[in-house]
Structure formats: C-alpha cells, structure tokens
Write a protein that holds these residues in place. Sequence first.
Motif, PDB file in Angstrom:
ATOM      1  N   LEU A   1      -8.813   2.688   3.742  1.00  0.00           N
ATOM      2  CA  LEU A   1      -7.632   2.548   3.159  1.00  0.00           C
ATOM      3  C   LEU A   1      -7.386   3.700   2.209  1.00  0.00           C
ATOM      4  CD1 LEU A   1      -8.541  -1.153   1.514  1.00  0.00           C
ATOM      5  CD2 LEU A   1      -7.297  -0.500   3.747  1.00  0.00           C
TER       6      LEU A   1
ATOM      7  N   LEU B   1      -1.592  -7.893   4.997  1.00  0.00           N
ATOM      8  CA  LEU B   1      -2.476  -7.736   5.867  1.00  0.00           C
ATOM      9  C   LEU B   1      -1.963  -7.167   7.050  1.00  0.00           C
ATOM     10  CD1 LEU B   1      -5.768  -7.952   5.992  1.00  0.00           C
ATOM     11  CD2 LEU B   1      -5.567 -10.107   7.005  1.00  0.00           C
TER      12      LEU B   1
ATOM     13  N   ARG C   1     -10.780  -4.432  -2.173  1.00  0.00           N
ATOM     14  CA  ARG C   1     -10.846  -3.104  -2.002  1.00  0.00           C
ATOM     15  C   ARG C   1      -9.338  -2.834  -2.460  1.00  0.00           C
ATOM     16  NH1 ARG C   1     -12.819  -1.077   3.573  1.00  0.00           N
ATOM     17  NH2 ARG C   1     -12.239   0.978   2.941  1.00  0.00           N
ATOM     18  N   LEU C   2      -8.250  -3.614  -1.990  1.00  0.00           N
ATOM     19  CA  LEU C   2      -7.038  -3.604  -2.432  1.00  0.00           C
ATOM     20  C   LEU C   2      -6.713  -3.842  -3.788  1.00  0.00           C
ATOM     21  CD1 LEU C   2      -5.263  -5.094   0.583  1.00  0.00           C
ATOM     22  CD2 LEU C   2      -5.020  -2.862   0.008  1.00  0.00           C
TER      23      LEU C   2
ATOM     24  N   ARG D   1     -20.747  -0.835   2.789  1.00  0.00           N
ATOM     25  CA  ARG D   1     -19.914  -1.918   3.339  1.00  0.00           C
ATOM     26  C   ARG D   1     -20.172  -2.165   4.897  1.00  0.00           C
ATOM     27  NH1 ARG D   1     -15.615   1.042   0.628  1.00  0.00           N
ATOM     28  NH2 ARG D   1     -15.354   1.858   2.716  1.00  0.00           N
TER      29      ARG D   1
ATOM     30  N   ILE E   1     -14.459 -10.651   5.666  1.00  0.00           N
ATOM     31  CA  ILE E   1     -13.442  -9.345   5.813  1.00  0.00           C
ATOM     32  C   ILE E   1     -12.303  -9.603   4.843  1.00  0.00           C
ATOM     33  CG2 ILE E   1     -11.639  -8.725   7.604  1.00  0.00           C
ATOM     34  CD1 ILE E   1     -13.914  -8.872   9.609  1.00  0.00           C
TER      35      ILE E   1
ATOM     36  N   ILE F   1     -12.763   0.149   8.386  1.00  0.00           N
ATOM     37  CA  ILE F   1     -11.182   0.227   8.027  1.00  0.00           C
ATOM     38  C   ILE F   1     -10.950   0.882   6.798  1.00  0.00           C
ATOM     39  CG2 ILE F   1      -9.117  -0.900   7.237  1.00  0.00           C
ATOM     40  CD1 ILE F   1      -9.603  -3.045   9.470  1.00  0.00           C
TER      41      ILE F   1
ATOM     42  N   TRP G   1      -3.079   2.337   6.444  1.00  0.00           N
ATOM     43  CA  TRP G   1      -4.671   1.826   6.845  1.00  0.00           C
ATOM     44  C   TRP G   1      -5.020   2.517   8.360  1.00  0.00           C
ATOM     45  CZ3 TRP G   1      -5.906  -3.749   5.978  1.00  0.00           C
ATOM     46  CH2 TRP G   1      -5.575  -4.190   4.829  1.00  0.00           C
TER      47      TRP G   1
ATOM     48  N   THR H   1       0.964  -1.132  -0.207  1.00  0.00           N
ATOM     49  CA  THR H   1       0.117  -0.040  -0.019  1.00  0.00           C
ATOM     50  C   THR H   1       0.888   1.241  -0.075  1.00  0.00           C
ATOM     51  OG1 THR H   1      -0.069   0.045   2.494  1.00  0.00           O
ATOM     52  CG2 THR H   1      -1.988  -1.026   1.301  1.00  0.00           C
TER      53      THR H   1
ATOM     54  N   GLU I   1     -13.414  -8.634   1.445  1.00  0.00           N
ATOM     55  CA  GLU I   1     -13.812  -7.065   1.241  1.00  0.00           C
ATOM     56  C   GLU I   1     -12.456  -6.586   1.199  1.00  0.00           C
ATOM     57  OE1 GLU I   1     -15.960  -4.945   4.485  1.00  0.00           O
ATOM     58  OE2 GLU I   1     -14.714  -3.467   3.991  1.00  0.00           O
ATOM     59  N   LEU I   2     -11.397  -6.783   2.067  1.00  0.00           N
ATOM     60  CA  LEU I   2     -10.242  -6.161   1.767  1.00  0.00           C
ATOM     61  C   LEU I   2      -9.467  -6.501   0.767  1.00  0.00           C
ATOM     62  CD1 LEU I   2      -9.236  -6.308   5.745  1.00  0.00           C
ATOM     63  CD2 LEU I   2      -9.765  -4.403   4.436  1.00  0.00           C
ATOM     64  N   TYR I   3      -9.590  -7.604   0.245  1.00  0.00           N
ATOM     65  CA  TYR I   3      -9.090  -8.097  -0.957  1.00  0.00           C
ATOM     66  C   TYR I   3      -9.485  -7.374  -2.239  1.00  0.00           C
ATOM     67  CZ  TYR I   3      -8.200 -10.935  -5.162  1.00  0.00           C
ATOM     68  OH  TYR I   3      -7.816 -11.453  -6.211  1.00  0.00           O
TER      69      TYR I   3
END
Lengths: 253, 253
Positions: B85, B186, B172-173, B145, B165, B83, B66, B10, B168-170
């Motif tokens: 990003l 992570l 979004r990234l 979300r 989770i 969270i 983050w 990131t 979702e994070l995957y």
Amino acid sequence: MPSTSTVKQTEPCPAAFDVLTRGFDAHVRPRMTALLDKNTRHIRAGSDIVAEDEPTKPFYWVLEGWVALNKSLQDGHVQTVDIILPSDVILPTSGGGSVSAFDVQALTDVTLSSISAAELDSLEMADPPHMWSAIRPLSAAARARIGERMLRIGHGSAEMRVAYILTELYLRLDNQCGDNCPSFHLPLTQQQIGDFSGLSSVHVCRTLRRLSRQGIIETSDHLDIVINDADALAGIANVDIDTFKREMVTPVP
Amino acid sequence: MPSTSTVKQTEPCPAAFDVLTRGFDAHVRPRMTALLDKNTRHIRAGSDIVAEDEPTKPFYWVLEGWVALNKSLQDGHVQTVDIILPSDVILPTSGGGSVSAFDVQALTDVTLSSISAAELDSLEMADPPHMWSAIRPLSAAARARIGERMLRIGHGSAEMRVAYILTELYLRLDNQCGDNCPSFHLPLTQQQIGDFSGLSSVHVCRTLRRLSRQGIIETSDHLDIVINDADALAGIANVDIDTFKREMVTPVP
DNA sequence: CGGCCATTTGAACGCGCTCAAGCGCGGTGG
DNA sequence: CCACCGCGCTTGAGCGCGTTCAAATGGCCG
C-alpha cells in the motif's frame, strides 16, 4: 551419533565467524567478531529461543544447528514460516521492532550468536555500514524462499509441497557443504514436515511413502533421506534447480 | 471517480516524500528527496512493474496506489505473496540481488519511486545510514504479515482466510488515514482475493456472501466494503486488533 | 520388559475445487 | 438508442484430496 561417509552432517564451520564477517573492513572485523563471540549461546533441541509476542533481540546468527520460525493458531495448529540453517540469520522482530513475530524454536541442538538493538545501532553508525550489506542478501533469499513456499502451500498438491521442501532443504544443505552428495540428515519429524508444508502428519507420511515407492527418494532411517532422482523431485516441486541455486540460496564461498 | 464521504480513498499524501525521509538528517534529506523525485514513475492498473526472474532495481517506494507481489506455478495458479500500500516499500530482489523474485503488478494506477543499486550503495555510505533505519521497520512488518497469512493459508478455513485479509487491509488502511471509518474501497476482484488467500474465486464469492449474510460485512458496490462488526471479523480471522496494529502496521505519524 | 513416541495404515467424512450455467453491468459499435 | 459482447459475480452439482479419528506397528530408552 557417528556419521557415515555418505550422510551430510550439519557441523560447525571451523571458522564460523569468518563467513559473516567476510567482506567487512579490517578495522571493523575484530570488533564484530568479538561481539559475536561474546554473545554466543547454546540451545538444546526442542527448546524455545524466543517466544512469539515476547521481547527479543533483533538479530541472531545461527552458527550450528537448525531453527524453526513458527506461528500458531488458537486451535493448536502450527505453521513453520521458515527454517534457518547454519550461517543464516534470524530476524525475528515484527514492525514494532522489539517483540518477536515468531516462535523461534531449536529443531536440533543449536549454537547461535545474537546482537542487541543497542549493539546493532552502534554498528549501523560504522562507516560504511557493513551489517546491512551482510544481511541484505540473506534477507532477500529468505523472502524469496518464503514466497516459493507460500505459493505451493496455497495452490500446490501435497506431493508438490513435500517435494518442494525436500528440494529446498537439499539444495540449501548442498550449497553449504559444497559436495554433490544426495543424502542428508533431516532432523524433522513428519509432524514438523507437516507444520512446514501445511499438511497433516498423516498425509506427510502417505506422501513420503508414495515418493519412495516411485523410487525418487529413500527413507533409510526415519531421519536420513536419500534423494535418488533430484531432477524428478524438482520436477514434482516445480523447481528449476539452477535458478533456485542462483537466487534462493546465499553462496558460502 | 467521485468519492463519497464515507468511503476511504487511497489518495496521494500531500507531501509524500516527507514520510519516508522523516528522521533523516537535514543534510541528507534534500538529496534523498531529489533522488526520489527524479525516479518517480506512473504505472497503469493491471500492468507489470517488474516481471519475475527479470532484472530489477532493489528498492521501490509506493507513493500512490496498490501493488501486488505475485508468484505463479506452471499450471497458471497465481499466489499473491504480499500487497503493498502507499508509503510502503517493495524489495523485489531475490538472493542474487539483481533479479526479481516476484511478479510486481499494479492493482490500481500507481505512482512509485525507485532507487537503483548504485544509488542505494551510495546512500549506504552516508553517515549514519538512514536508509536501513527507514526500511528495517517496514520490512519487519511485512515479514510479520506474510507469516500471519502463511499460517492461515496453511491451516485456516476459507472463512478465516478471507476474514483475515479483510481485517489486515482494513487495519492497514485505517492506519494510513487515521480516521476510524469502517468502509473502504477494495480494488480487488474476487479472483485476486482468491490469489491472495489461496482460494478459488468461486469459494471467495461464497465466503463473502456468507460473511455478509451474517451481517459482519456489506458489499454495497462490488468493490466497496463496509465492515459492520470489526471485532467479529477479527475474531473469525483469529486476530487481536491491538496487537496487530502495534506490530503489523508501520505507524504513519 | 514396559512405556513412550513416531510412523504406518485403514476408514469415513467434509471442505473447497472444478465444471457449468445464468445473471448483471458497463462499454462499444451499428 | 438498442444490441451485442465481455468480464466479473453468483449459484448449483458432484467430486476428489486431504482431513480427522482410530488402531496397529516399530524403535529406543529406562
């Protein structure tokens, strides 16, 4: 449905439109009021206003009645993400901006007014942009309340979750009506309270009876709630009443 | 911290400010960029950006790192409500507009830019009001979300919550980076994953190992996640990947 | 009166929690 | 260099809260 003097009703504000348009410039206000008036609709209890993943207008303003924002899993479990009371707004769209992230359902007979994307864009062009100013605090309060609920659904006991919901709805209704009356009409089945708090209807029943056995609440009719000890209820809910009033409800002056 | 070629990092966008100010009129953009540049701050991992119930600016824009929005109960249980990003916004205020509804914590080293209430009001006066247009879709995606997460915390199994989770994070990234690489870093302890999903750290551990025993994910280092079977993971999470991409993440073109 | 829906209560199960011990790794200091 | 320490992950054991299933009760309306 005759109202007793001790039970709060959620009746229409006499000059409902004035509440939202208060603070708008005089030259914008008539246009705004006309827009809201033109787009006013009535919806019957239990029916859907907008379905999840279906196209929707970006903005609704509830004049009368209670509205639930629901999401559901394939197995049929429903979660009520938020409950919208009169003079609050519904912002149903997801990131794409055109379809709804929620199933928007009328819990009671509802009167609401909507604004289309085109109308909203046109209002944005107004100088200065009053819509945002009007929506910002309502939206912020809703975010904060959803956070409080998520916290308790994630880590609270059943008693805390139910006590929180009763406290939240009580304080929001109290804010609307201005009086300090401890009774209110709760147009939710125990199943719906469960959907809101992440509990089964069976356990909502047990929890409500436990609270009423402790003398904290009374459930006279199965829909009219009397709060005998708001402080105790807020204590169980882990809520500071003054902070909550200040930050989670939007003053209706 | 050298980066392997298969692990997403990131890192700061080269021209980070351009992302948010894209679409702004040419005559507003330099002013906006200068404002953001002036108010850019660096925060170290683990430290608080804003404390709950304390005064805060109404708007933060995360450039790098983050950020967690937390709420906590008296008994010490923490719930991470969202969270944030890079290139997403933080709107921490509650209904009162001046204090924060959340504990805003840096999960990694963070670079962010803030706008004060006065600056925001002044930007609102710009004609037309670009800030709202920029924030609206981000805010709507965040609401959607949070609703998805609340649904799963309320009614989902531990496996579903953790799978959600990760999914979702995957996604979004993945949206940020554009490539289709199944590995990502992570920066969360299992305790923090638990705070986010409403589970204890112990049960997060068990659930992650169960998923990895099924071959769906791999946890090479204890912070680098490889998703072997995104479809299976999304299936457990009850997520439709295409719908999620369309509605829950804000495109970074 | 009969039918339907919501509430109530009982019984039993199981998921996720707490408590507790052991392990692995990185950082620090003697 | 190694010993120590601390933090996070792992795994086991046992328990309790909230669940599901099921049946009975009560209220309202046709």
